[in-house]
Every structure is written in C-alpha cells, then in structure tokens.
Design a protein around this motif. Structure first.
Motif, PDB file in Angstrom:
ATOM      1  N   MET A  25     -39.622  -2.881   1.950  1.00 15.63           N
ATOM      2  CA  MET A  25     -39.866  -3.588   0.696  1.00 15.63           C
ATOM      3  C   MET A  25     -41.262  -4.192   0.700  1.00 15.63           C
ATOM      4  O   MET A  25     -41.667  -4.849   1.662  1.00 15.63           O
ATOM      5  N   ALA A  26     -42.017  -3.959  -0.347  1.00 16.21           N
ATOM      6  CA  ALA A  26     -43.371  -4.491  -0.442  1.00 16.21           C
ATOM      7  C   ALA A  26     -43.330  -5.975  -0.825  1.00 16.21           C
ATOM      8  O   ALA A  26     -42.430  -6.433  -1.528  1.00 16.21           O
ATOM      9  N   THR A  70     -50.460  -7.442  -3.316  1.00 14.85           N
ATOM     10  CA  THR A  70     -49.365  -6.587  -2.866  1.00 14.85           C
ATOM     11  C   THR A  70     -49.646  -6.151  -1.445  1.00 14.85           C
ATOM     12  O   THR A  70     -50.763  -5.745  -1.123  1.00 14.85           O
ATOM     13  N   SER A 115     -42.371 -12.219  -4.877  1.00 14.44           N
ATOM     14  CA  SER A 115     -41.078 -11.694  -4.431  1.00 14.44           C
ATOM     15  C   SER A 115     -40.506 -12.506  -3.286  1.00 14.44           C
ATOM     16  O   SER A 115     -39.288 -12.697  -3.197  1.00 14.44           O
ATOM     17  N   TYR A 170     -36.518 -12.606   6.198  1.00 11.90           N
ATOM     18  CA  TYR A 170     -37.499 -11.611   5.765  1.00 11.90           C
ATOM     19  C   TYR A 170     -38.907 -11.902   6.284  1.00 11.90           C
ATOM     20  O   TYR A 170     -39.659 -10.986   6.616  1.00 11.90           O
TER      21      TYR A 170
END
Length: 253
Positions: free
Chosen positions: A1-2, A24, A59, A71
C-alpha cells in the motif's frame, strides 16, 4: 500500500508551517526529506502520523491508532530515554503494537527484537542499561526499537545526527535493506552527501513548501543548492552514485 498525502497544511497558532504539501511514497522507496532548518520537515512528518492537526488528507493519519502503529514506525529526532531498563527490554517495546508484553515475549517477538538489535549493531549492548548509553548508542537502540515493529513503513527524523561515519553509513544501508524488502522509508536528513548516495528519491522543502521532488541528481542542482541552502557544492557522478560535498556559502546576488 502506498503512503499518500494530499495538500497537507499545518498551522502552528496563526503561522503556516507546512503549506499544501502532497507526497506519495511507494513500497520499495527510500525518500529523503531535505531542506534547511525551519523548512517544515519535522512538522510534516508529525502531521502525516496524526500527531498534529492539519488540513488536507493523509492515508496514514486517517488510519485508526492501532492500525497506524502496525503500519508505520516512528523514529523522532528527540532521543530521550526515560526509564533505566535494559536495552533489550527497551527494543521489545517496539513489539507492543502486535500485542506483546516485554515481560513475556513470544518466540516471534524475541526473534524480531534480536533481528532489530543486530541490524542496529546493538546486540552486544542488549544487557546494558539504556539510560547509561552514549548519545550515538541511544540513537541506535531507538532505531532498533523502531525496526522491531517490523512495519510496512518507517519514518525517521534525523536518525544519523551524532553518529560516527561508519554507523551513519550502516544506518542508511539498513534503510535500503528495508526498502529492498518491500517497505517504504521516509527519512529527514541534513547530510546531503548521504541523502544523494542512499535515497532513491529526494523531496526538497523550503519555508513549508515542497519545491522539488525527484531523483537526487535532479533535485540537488547547483541552482537548488544555492537558492534553498545558500551553498555551492562539488558534485560528481561515480559508480556508487552521486557524490556531493558542500564547499562554501553561495555568492549573494
């Protein structure tokens, strides 16, 4: 996941410190966040972690706290260690997002702690009291704690400050290894030479704005070095990548 952030803006009081920054980071990248003091690097990183209020979207910050801890690992530039506990126990705190108790580690947790200590060259110090370490040793044990989380992403703020040259290089090599294993790394750096050598991409900030984003050789141009950092530097392409050495203050125009 970016890792994706869009138009992140942070105000401290009435002062805008980060101004509409989008970023990003894909798995497998080591992205160096560079810029002079006060450029907004630390504030941006803290905002993306949900540690500061901001406008825009990110995100990571939008994840529930428990998911975020699994994460992303966070290595701040503050190296204060509050408790006089053994190094191995301090590093084991990195396993708490996975439900571990430092008094009763599973075999999987213990192996993660061992791997982290070895990567940070701190295995031989595992029984030492953490508060009795030198500044550079504290930096490495806190790196080990972050590595012990074994998260898909690592954010590190000035992790090589105060380290000797060998451990500076070793730390950057650890980040490259993390990326080679499919993880994402965002690292704030002042050492432009190591940023040029070890980062796959650089994001240059000035006065809260992102002014360049790309390959080290495209970001660390003579123009950017003079305009953003106020320096002239020696640049040469080598078989090991871009070599950059700041030389002097840039002439004022």
């Amino acid at each position: 996941m970016a890792f994706v952030c869009r138009d992140v803006t942070v105000n401290l009081g009435s002062t805008p410190v980060v101004k509409s920054v989008s970023l990003t980071i894909a798995p497998g990248e080591v992205v160096g966040l560079i810029g002079p003091n006060g450029a907004g690097k630390t504030t941006l990183m803290r905002a993306t972690l949900g540690l500061l209020p901001f406008s825009g979207s990110c995100s990571l910050a939008e994840m529930p706290a428990t998911s975020r801890a699994r994460y992303a690992a966070w290595l701040p530039q503050d190296r204060e260690i509050a408790w006089p506990i053994p190094v191995e126990a301090l590093v084991a705190l990195g396993r708490t997002p996975h439900g571990a108790s430092i008094s009763r580690l599973t075999r999987q947790d213990a192996e993660a702690v061992r791997r982290a200590l070895e990567k940070a060259d701190m295995w031989a110090f595992r029984d030492r009291i953490a508060t009795q370490l030198s500044g550079g040793e504290k930096a490495r044990v806190l790196l080990a704690r972050a590595l012990a989380q074994e998260t898909p992403m690592l954010l590190a703020d000035e992790p090589i400050a105060g380290l000797d040259p060998a451990h500076q290089i070793a730390t950057m090599e650890v980040f490259n290894t993390q990326a080679a294993d499919g993880r994402s790394v965002l690292v704030a750096l002042h050492d432009l030479g190591l940023a040029a050598r070890f980062c796959s991409r650089l994001v240059l900030m000035q006065a809260g704005r992102k002014v360049a984003d790309g390959r080290p050789e495209d970001v660390l141009t003579a123009h950017n070095l003079a305009e953003v950092f106020g320096i002239d530097a020696y640049r040469v392409e080598t078989a090991d990548g871009l070599l950059l050495q700041p030389l002097k203050l840039a002439a004022k125009t």
